[in-house]
Design a protein around this motif. Structure first.
Motif, PDB file in Angstrom:
ATOM      1  N   LYS A 125       0.282  20.348  25.232  1.00 25.66           N
ATOM      2  CA  LYS A 125       0.759  19.044  24.777  1.00 25.66           C
ATOM      3  C   LYS A 125       0.125  18.635  23.450  1.00 25.66           C
ATOM      4  O   LYS A 125       0.807  18.145  22.558  1.00 25.66           O
ATOM      5  CB  LYS A 125       0.462  17.977  25.824  1.00 25.66           C
ATOM      6  N   ARG A 126      -1.195  18.837  23.328  1.00 27.09           N
ATOM      7  CA  ARG A 126      -1.896  18.340  22.144  1.00 27.09           C
ATOM      8  C   ARG A 126      -2.400  19.425  21.218  1.00 27.09           C
ATOM      9  O   ARG A 126      -2.756  19.149  20.087  1.00 27.09           O
ATOM     10  CB  ARG A 126      -3.066  17.465  22.574  1.00 27.09           C
ATOM     11  N   LEU A 127      -2.490  20.637  21.694  1.00 30.01           N
ATOM     12  CA  LEU A 127      -2.982  21.750  20.884  1.00 30.01           C
ATOM     13  C   LEU A 127      -1.832  22.668  20.501  1.00 30.01           C
ATOM     14  O   LEU A 127      -0.837  22.742  21.219  1.00 30.01           O
ATOM     15  CB  LEU A 127      -4.035  22.553  21.659  1.00 30.01           C
ATOM     16  N   PRO A 128      -1.968  23.364  19.406  1.00 30.63           N
ATOM     17  CA  PRO A 128      -0.915  24.314  19.051  1.00 30.63           C
ATOM     18  C   PRO A 128      -0.978  25.543  19.966  1.00 30.63           C
ATOM     19  O   PRO A 128      -2.050  25.942  20.409  1.00 30.63           O
ATOM     20  CB  PRO A 128      -1.242  24.694  17.609  1.00 30.63           C
ATOM     21  N   GLY A 129       0.175  26.112  20.253  1.00 34.88           N
ATOM     22  CA  GLY A 129       0.225  27.343  21.031  1.00 34.88           C
ATOM     23  C   GLY A 129       0.343  27.104  22.528  1.00 34.88           C
ATOM     24  O   GLY A 129       0.658  26.008  22.985  1.00 34.88           O
ATOM     25  N   CYS A 130       0.095  28.174  23.300  1.00 38.74           N
ATOM     26  CA  CYS A 130       0.184  28.124  24.753  1.00 38.74           C
ATOM     27  C   CYS A 130      -0.962  28.941  25.338  1.00 38.74           C
ATOM     28  O   CYS A 130      -1.763  29.522  24.608  1.00 38.74           O
ATOM     29  CB  CYS A 130       1.528  28.663  25.225  1.00 38.74           C
ATOM     30  N   ARG A 131      -1.035  29.004  26.668  1.00 44.80           N
ATOM     31  CA  ARG A 131      -2.112  29.751  27.315  1.00 44.80           C
ATOM     32  C   ARG A 131      -2.105  31.222  26.902  1.00 44.80           C
ATOM     33  O   ARG A 131      -3.146  31.821  26.696  1.00 44.80           O
ATOM     34  CB  ARG A 131      -1.973  29.678  28.830  1.00 44.80           C
ATOM     35  N   ARG A 132      -0.927  31.820  26.835  1.00 44.65           N
ATOM     36  CA  ARG A 132      -0.841  33.238  26.490  1.00 44.65           C
ATOM     37  C   ARG A 132      -1.378  33.482  25.077  1.00 44.65           C
ATOM     38  O   ARG A 132      -2.130  34.420  24.840  1.00 44.65           O
ATOM     39  CB  ARG A 132       0.599  33.741  26.598  1.00 44.65           C
ATOM     40  N   ASP A 133      -1.021  32.612  24.137  1.00 45.45           N
ATOM     41  CA  ASP A 133      -1.539  32.746  22.766  1.00 45.45           C
ATOM     42  C   ASP A 133      -3.061  32.639  22.747  1.00 45.45           C
ATOM     43  O   ASP A 133      -3.750  33.405  22.083  1.00 45.45           O
ATOM     44  CB  ASP A 133      -0.957  31.657  21.859  1.00 45.45           C
TER      45      ASP A 133
END
Length: 78
Positions: A24-32
């Protein structure tokens, strides 16, 4: 297909969706984040060394001891 294999496939599909869902607040996702930070620090396991066999047998004994302690506690023993 058995119920277990269906459940496992559903869990796997859900995990893929969750890991690829953007933050939501950070760029990217868990996989990244894992690809950047986690994967470089992982090392392959050494297979066939004596220390691992000893470690596994110690772990197994420790788990058996803990299970025995829990059973004793549930049965009202001290």
């Amino acid at each position: 297909m058995s119920r277990i294999s269906i459940s496992r496939s559903r869990i796997a599909a859900t995990a893929v969706l969750l890991n690829d869902h953007p933050f939501k607040r950070l760029p990217g996702c868990r996989r990244d984040r894992f690809e950047m930070q986690g994967r470089p620090t992982l090392k392959p396991l050494a297979i066939g060394t004596d220390t691992q066999v000893v470690g596994i047998s110690r772990s197994r004994r420790c788990c058996q001891t803990v299970v025995a302690m829990i059973k004793t506690h549930r049965n009202g023993g001290s």
